[in-house]
Design a protein around this motif. Structure first.
Motif, mmCIF file in Angstrom:
data_model
loop_
_atom_site.group_PDB
_atom_site.id
_atom_site.type_symbol
_atom_site.label_atom_id
_atom_site.label_comp_id
_atom_site.label_asym_id
_atom_site.label_seq_id
_atom_site.Cartn_x
_atom_site.Cartn_y
_atom_site.Cartn_z
ATOM 1 N N ASN A 256 0.795 -1.232 0.000
ATOM 2 C CA ASN A 256 0.000 0.000 0.000
ATOM 3 C C ASN A 256 0.827 1.281 0.000
ATOM 4 O O ASN A 256 0.279 2.368 0.147
ATOM 5 N N GLN A 257 2.157 1.164 -0.181
ATOM 6 C CA GLN A 257 3.005 2.361 -0.155
ATOM 7 C C GLN A 257 3.980 2.418 -1.332
ATOM 8 O O GLN A 257 4.882 3.253 -1.371
ATOM 9 N N LYS A 258 3.794 1.551 -2.318
ATOM 10 C CA LYS A 258 4.795 1.363 -3.369
ATOM 11 C C LYS A 258 5.114 2.651 -4.119
ATOM 12 O O LYS A 258 6.230 2.844 -4.615
ATOM 13 N N GLN A 259 4.149 3.562 -4.177
ATOM 14 C CA GLN A 259 4.363 4.811 -4.908
ATOM 15 C C GLN A 259 5.413 5.692 -4.241
ATOM 16 O O GLN A 259 5.884 6.659 -4.844
ATOM 17 N N MET A 260 5.813 5.364 -3.019
ATOM 18 C CA MET A 260 6.804 6.166 -2.303
ATOM 19 C C MET A 260 8.231 5.665 -2.513
ATOM 20 O O MET A 260 9.171 6.239 -1.965
ATOM 21 N N ILE A 261 8.425 4.609 -3.288
ATOM 22 C CA ILE A 261 9.769 4.121 -3.579
ATOM 23 C C ILE A 261 10.428 5.056 -4.576
ATOM 24 O O ILE A 261 9.855 5.397 -5.613
ATOM 25 N N SER A 262 11.644 5.468 -4.284
ATOM 26 C CA SER A 262 12.376 6.394 -5.137
ATOM 27 C C SER A 262 12.577 5.825 -6.544
ATOM 28 O O SER A 262 12.911 4.638 -6.704
ATOM 29 N N SER A 263 12.399 6.662 -7.537
ATOM 30 C CA SER A 263 12.589 6.233 -8.928
ATOM 31 C C SER A 263 14.060 5.932 -9.224
ATOM 32 O O SER A 263 14.378 5.306 -10.233
ATOM 33 N N SER A 264 14.961 6.351 -8.333
ATOM 34 C CA SER A 264 16.384 6.095 -8.548
ATOM 35 C C SER A 264 16.817 4.703 -8.097
ATOM 36 O O SER A 264 17.947 4.289 -8.373
ATOM 37 N N ILE A 265 15.943 3.999 -7.418
ATOM 38 C CA ILE A 265 16.284 2.655 -6.933
ATOM 39 C C ILE A 265 16.170 1.674 -8.099
ATOM 40 O O ILE A 265 15.082 1.456 -8.646
ATOM 41 N N GLN A 266 17.277 1.081 -8.481
ATOM 42 C CA GLN A 266 17.290 0.203 -9.653
ATOM 43 C C GLN A 266 16.512 -1.085 -9.427
ATOM 44 O O GLN A 266 15.945 -1.645 -10.375
ATOM 45 N N GLU A 267 16.503 -1.572 -8.214
ATOM 46 C CA GLU A 267 15.787 -2.809 -7.885
ATOM 47 C C GLU A 267 14.784 -2.500 -6.787
ATOM 48 O O GLU A 267 15.052 -2.725 -5.611
ATOM 49 N N PRO A 268 13.596 -1.981 -7.140
ATOM 50 C CA PRO A 268 12.634 -1.574 -6.107
ATOM 51 C C PRO A 268 12.082 -2.729 -5.289
ATOM 52 O O PRO A 268 11.608 -2.527 -4.169
ATOM 53 N N VAL A 269 12.143 -3.957 -5.823
ATOM 54 C CA VAL A 269 11.698 -5.150 -5.109
ATOM 55 C C VAL A 269 12.827 -6.176 -5.144
ATOM 56 O O VAL A 269 13.466 -6.379 -6.184
ATOM 57 N N ALA A 270 13.089 -6.788 -4.007
ATOM 58 C CA ALA A 270 14.175 -7.770 -3.931
ATOM 59 C C ALA A 270 13.920 -8.941 -4.873
ATOM 60 O O ALA A 270 12.778 -9.406 -5.019
ATOM 61 N N ALA A 271 14.981 -9.414 -5.509
ATOM 62 C CA ALA A 271 14.868 -10.527 -6.447
ATOM 63 C C ALA A 271 14.401 -11.793 -5.743
ATOM 64 O O ALA A 271 14.740 -12.026 -4.571
ATOM 65 N N GLU A 272 13.629 -12.609 -6.461
ATOM 66 C CA GLU A 272 13.147 -13.868 -5.892
ATOM 67 C C GLU A 272 14.257 -14.893 -5.767
ATOM 68 O O GLU A 272 14.260 -15.702 -4.834
ATOM 69 N N THR A 273 15.183 -14.894 -6.723
ATOM 70 C CA THR A 273 16.231 -15.910 -6.746
ATOM 71 C C THR A 273 17.595 -15.277 -6.477
ATOM 72 O O THR A 273 17.769 -14.065 -6.582
ATOM 73 N N ALA A 274 18.553 -16.112 -6.129
ATOM 74 C CA ALA A 274 19.890 -15.624 -5.774
ATOM 75 C C ALA A 274 20.631 -15.115 -7.007
ATOM 76 O O ALA A 274 20.470 -15.639 -8.115
ATOM 77 N N ASP A 275 21.449 -14.100 -6.799
ATOM 78 C CA ASP A 275 22.330 -13.567 -7.844
ATOM 79 C C ASP A 275 23.756 -13.656 -7.301
ATOM 80 O O ASP A 275 24.288 -12.706 -6.729
ATOM 81 N N VAL A 276 24.365 -14.837 -7.494
ATOM 82 C CA VAL A 276 25.697 -15.088 -6.954
ATOM 83 C C VAL A 276 26.730 -14.175 -7.600
ATOM 84 O O VAL A 276 27.683 -13.726 -6.945
ATOM 85 N N ALA A 277 26.540 -13.834 -8.882
ATOM 86 C CA ALA A 277 27.482 -12.954 -9.568
ATOM 87 C C ALA A 277 27.473 -11.563 -8.944
ATOM 88 O O ALA A 277 28.533 -10.941 -8.778
ATOM 89 N N ALA A 278 26.290 -11.063 -8.597
ATOM 90 C CA ALA A 278 26.204 -9.749 -7.965
ATOM 91 C C ALA A 278 26.850 -9.773 -6.581
ATOM 92 O O ALA A 278 27.518 -8.805 -6.184
ATOM 93 N N ALA A 279 26.660 -10.860 -5.853
ATOM 94 C CA ALA A 279 27.292 -10.989 -4.537
ATOM 95 C C ALA A 279 28.809 -10.983 -4.670
ATOM 96 O O ALA A 279 29.513 -10.312 -3.898
ATOM 97 N N ALA A 280 29.331 -11.715 -5.672
ATOM 98 C CA ALA A 280 30.772 -11.764 -5.891
ATOM 99 C C ALA A 280 31.319 -10.396 -6.268
ATOM 100 O O ALA A 280 32.406 -9.997 -5.809
ATOM 101 N N ALA A 281 30.574 -9.661 -7.089
ATOM 102 C CA ALA A 281 31.026 -8.327 -7.500
ATOM 103 C C ALA A 281 31.136 -7.397 -6.302
ATOM 104 O O ALA A 281 32.091 -6.611 -6.190
ATOM 105 N N ASP A 282 30.158 -7.477 -5.392
ATOM 106 C CA ASP A 282 30.201 -6.649 -4.184
ATOM 107 C C ASP A 282 31.438 -6.982 -3.348
ATOM 108 O O ASP A 282 32.165 -6.077 -2.902
ATOM 109 N N LEU A 283 31.652 -8.263 -3.120
ATOM 110 C CA LEU A 283 32.751 -8.680 -2.243
ATOM 111 C C LEU A 283 34.116 -8.396 -2.860
ATOM 112 O O LEU A 283 35.006 -7.830 -2.203
#
Length: 564
Positions: free
Chosen positions: A336-363
């Motif tokens: 009921n508040q989704k319209q308040m998510i910033s348009s600059s957020i690239q991933e407004p909702v967390a992914a359903e499945t794991a992204d191991v490549a993104a985790a590796a890039a962060d680390l």
């Protein structure tokens, strides 16, 4: 709530013993026309279970982070605000309120027929005294209150703020429990556990024991006296014992998982249930090295990597019977508040499945390198973190065990530490932990400001070793603090004016991730319709039916009556 499964005979025997105790406890606190463990037709004793694992430690101080009860049932707010409804304040100790045009003055009219349970009259001085406690004890000021309260007579209080404070309204009106000045003026509100609480609410403390405590109806209540004359809260071994209590009919109301949670009415004759998705599950992190946090989780890259490594679809199926829903890394409630998510957020909702490549890039971007054992390390330190969970919370235990396997695939070692609720709570509030699984609850009104103010503001935290407010992550960002303050000055219907400040907060917390989003929990409550009627429903959600939600619990108890 959550619990450990039982696979051996010894554990099975303990469960059987616990269920036998439920029956004895219920019979021992029977009302005049029925017992908590009996059939319907006049039962006035209700047996409730919150998921408490381990003995209760007496604490009815409504300001304390380790309180076990008292709020709303014993101590009341000025108004009740239903977070699942319109958010409009409903009168309790207050009957009316109004703002001046610029939002710097809030005037509240109080009831003139209220007495404390020791017979003393309730007056505006009690309200002023309560809010002065928040001013004088910042560690208790979880709502960030910064006003001045003045009693203009016995039934009127004026709250004055240096700047517009519209968003403080719901916290002042609906999220602060009023305490009696004549008793509290001589106690330390930071340390006193209030073994003999005196309030204005619909219930009073009855008997307290480590295994169970009771509320009894306040027969001198200013409103309609509850038809439920006794409520007994049980301490059991966790979710399995709670589910067994529902199956045997010895628990009348609980919030927690049961087998076949999607078919409660069919599986458990005489019971019904409702699932509400509002509590945002997260891995809390002790994140701030400057305030004394220690461990790999103090690196934001580690926190983001954990976020990317979670397979939420698998987690929902294995741990939560698919009752959980999506979550935003901004902690804006998407339902009921989704319209308040910033348009600059690239991933407004967390992914359903794991992204191991993104985790590796962060680390790897932060200097971590994978070792021969498949686990990352940096400066001789292995990327191994420990997550705290309450013994007996089966869904959370399954969740962290599942995440341990998921994170291992991303080169992160996750260890699981189980402890009693009391120990778990102390570790969080003292900052003596690395990770802990819990939920960020919604605030006084359906608006993300309250989550940000409660869990991300510097004013709500403390150095490690000192008791914090809700911000157990110890997160502190001056820009976030300023944006939170700016939001307080704006009316909640000023969408355009508020969004830049929401953008600032959301950008920062998605980057820093002091709380790692998991899923929005499906809070499922089960209750006996054979014994009691008047429960909330999907068509009449007059309160959130979680038995541990203090404000809602009191609202529901006042509506319930023995089933006809």
């Amino acid at each position: 709530m959550r619990a450990r499964s039982r696979t051996d005979r010894a554990r099975a025997l303990r469960t059987a013993a616990a269920l036998a105790a439920i029956g004895l406890l219920a019979a021992g606190c029977s009302g005049s026309s029925g017992t908590g463990g009996g059939s319907g037709g006049g039962t006035t004793t209700l047996v409730a279970y919150t998921g408490q694992s381990g003995d209760y430690q007496i604490n009815f101080n409504p300001f304390s982070p380790t309180q076990i009860g008292g709020g709303a049932a014993i101590y009341e707010q000025l108004f009740f605000i239903n977070k699942a409804g319109s958010g409009e304040p409903e009168p309790l100790l207050g009957t009316d309120y109004s703002w001046n045009d610029d939002g710097t003055e809030l005037t509240v009219t109080l009831r003139d027929d209220v007495k404390w349970t020791d017979g003393e009259a309730f007056t505006a001085d009690d309200v002023v005294f309560t809010f002065n406690i928040l001013n004088e004890h910042q560690s208790l000021n979880s709502i960030g209150y910064d006003g001045t309260a003045e009693a203009t007579d016995d039934t009127h209080v004026v709250f004055t703020f240096d700047e517009p404070a519209f968003t403080q309204g719901p916290d002042v009106l609906g999220n602060t429990f009023i305490v009696p000045e004549h008793l509290w003026k001589d106690v330390d509100p930071e340390t006193d556990v209030m073994e003999n609480p005196v309030g204005t609410g619909p219930l009073k403390l009855g008997e307290f024991k480590a295994q169970a405590f009771t509320y009894v109806a306040n027969e001198d209540y200013w409103g309609d006296v509850p038809a439920i004359k006794t409520v007994r809260f049980l301490s059991l071994s966790g979710n399995t014992a709670g589910a067994d209590g529902v199956a045997s009919g010895t628990i009348d109301w609980q919030t927690g998982p049961v087998p076949n949670i999607d078919k409660v009415a069919e599986t458990y004759p005489g019971y019904d249930s409702l699932t509400v998705n509002q509590s945002q599950m997260a891995l809390l992190t002790c994140s701030n090295e400057e305030l004394g946090c220690a461990g790999p989780q103090t690196d934001p890259a580690v926190r983001r990597a954990i976020y990317h490594a979670i397979d939420r679809k698998q987690l929902n199926a294995l741990a939560f019977q698919n009752t959980a829903t999506e979550i935003s890394p901004t902690f804006v409630l998407t339902s009921n508040q989704k319209q308040m998510i910033s348009s600059s957020i690239q991933e407004p909702v967390a992914a359903e499945t794991a992204d191991v490549a993104a985790a590796a890039a962060d680390l790897e971007g932060a200097g971590w390198a994978k070792g021969g054992d498949g686990i990352y390390a940096k400066g001789g330190e292995k990327l191994s973190v420990t997550v705290e969970v309450v013994t007996g919370w089966t869904d959370y235990i399954t969740a962290v065990q599942t995440m341990a396997q998921q994170l291992k695939a991303a080169g992160i070692e996750l260890k699981v530490s189980q402890s009693s609720w009391n120990e778990w709570t102390e570790k969080k509030t003292q900052g003596k932990y690395e990770l802990a699984i819990d939920s960020l609850y919604q605030g006084s009104a359906p608006d993300p400001y309250y989550v940000y103010n409660n869990f991300f503001a510097t004013t709500a935290t403390a150095k490690v070793g000192k008791t914090s407010g809700n911000n157990v992550s110890r997160y502190s960002d001056p820009e976030v603090d300023e944006a939170i303050k700016a939001l307080r000055r704006l009316p909640q219907d000023d969408t355009a004016g508020r969004q830049p400040y929401l953008d600032t907060i959301e950008t920062a917390i998605v980057e820093d991730m002091p709380y790692i989003p998991i899923l929005t929990g499906g809070t499922t409550s089960e209750w006996s319709i054979k014994k009691f009627e008047g429960w909330p429903s999907a068509d009449n959600l007059y309160a959130v039916p979680a038995v541990w939600s203090k404000n809602d619990f009191a609202a529901i108890i006042k509506q319930l009556k023995p089933a006809s």
